[in-house]
Scaffold this active site. Sequence first.
Site, short mmCIF file in Angstrom:
data_model
loop_
_atom_site.label_atom_id
_atom_site.label_comp_id
_atom_site.label_asym_id
_atom_site.label_seq_id
_atom_site.Cartn_x
_atom_site.Cartn_y
_atom_site.Cartn_z
CD GLU A 49 -3.03 -0.67 2.36
OE1 GLU A 49 -2.81 0.27 3.15
OE2 GLU A 49 -3.93 -1.49 2.52
CG ASP A 60 -3.78 9.30 7.22
OD1 ASP A 60 -4.27 8.15 7.15
OD2 ASP A 60 -3.47 9.96 6.21
#
Length: 263
Positions: A49, A60
């Site tokens: 990824e 995040d």
Amino acid sequence: MTRIDDTFRRLRAEGKKAFVAYIMAGDPDLETSLAVMRGLPEAGVDIIELGMPFTDPMADGPTIQTAGQRALEGGQTLTRTLEMVRAFRAENAETPIVMMGYYNPIYARGVETFLAEATEAGIDGLIVVDLPPEEDAELCLPAQAAGLNFIRLATPTTDSRRLPKVLQNTSGFVYYVSITGITGAAAAQAVDVAPEVARIKAATDLPVIVGFGITTPEAAQDLAGIADGCVVGSAIVKLVGEGRPVAEVLDRVAALAAGAHAA
């Protein structure tokens, strides 16, 4: 059949779980992140990824937010991220690459242009965390028409009414977010995650990969064992952020991968 589909088919034949590793493109600079990326397959990573740095990464946690800031300050752009993929593909034609990030940079580039560039560079799938299924016509459906997998996130708050909508146009695999909140925030527990993974697997034939909160080989083994594999991101990005040598980062990745593969 995409490289992602082929990878899961091979792993099933081998009786193994998938180990997926997340790194931030361009963190702390293009040269270092490409060196880490090139070493991931040998360290045991089945799927990469690759994070696209973005100025407002709302999902995040601090570790990955800071990594994105470092990458942007180092001059990383979407163009340079695609260049990274091309450089990797010049040496590795087998390991799947999933680009993960937010819709804005793709929208700014133009969906049609981005998809053409992504497929040409050798991208296999996309995870776009801020595009819900209601917006599938924006990117998901065009991406699949271009031959890319579009991987969707399911979370502990994705109830049985919402789940079919989430799964409707998902391909490649389902990414189950094992804890509620931002990345790297807490430790996932297999006992809590197992019923949710079973619920998702009852609703789809796609592989289910567990991510968020996995920091040790033991946790990777436990969580991969109740799913089709696991994702580790923040624990790897943290080492890069600490300025650890590439070899040390890859040694840690290898230990995490061994944990997942022992499941």
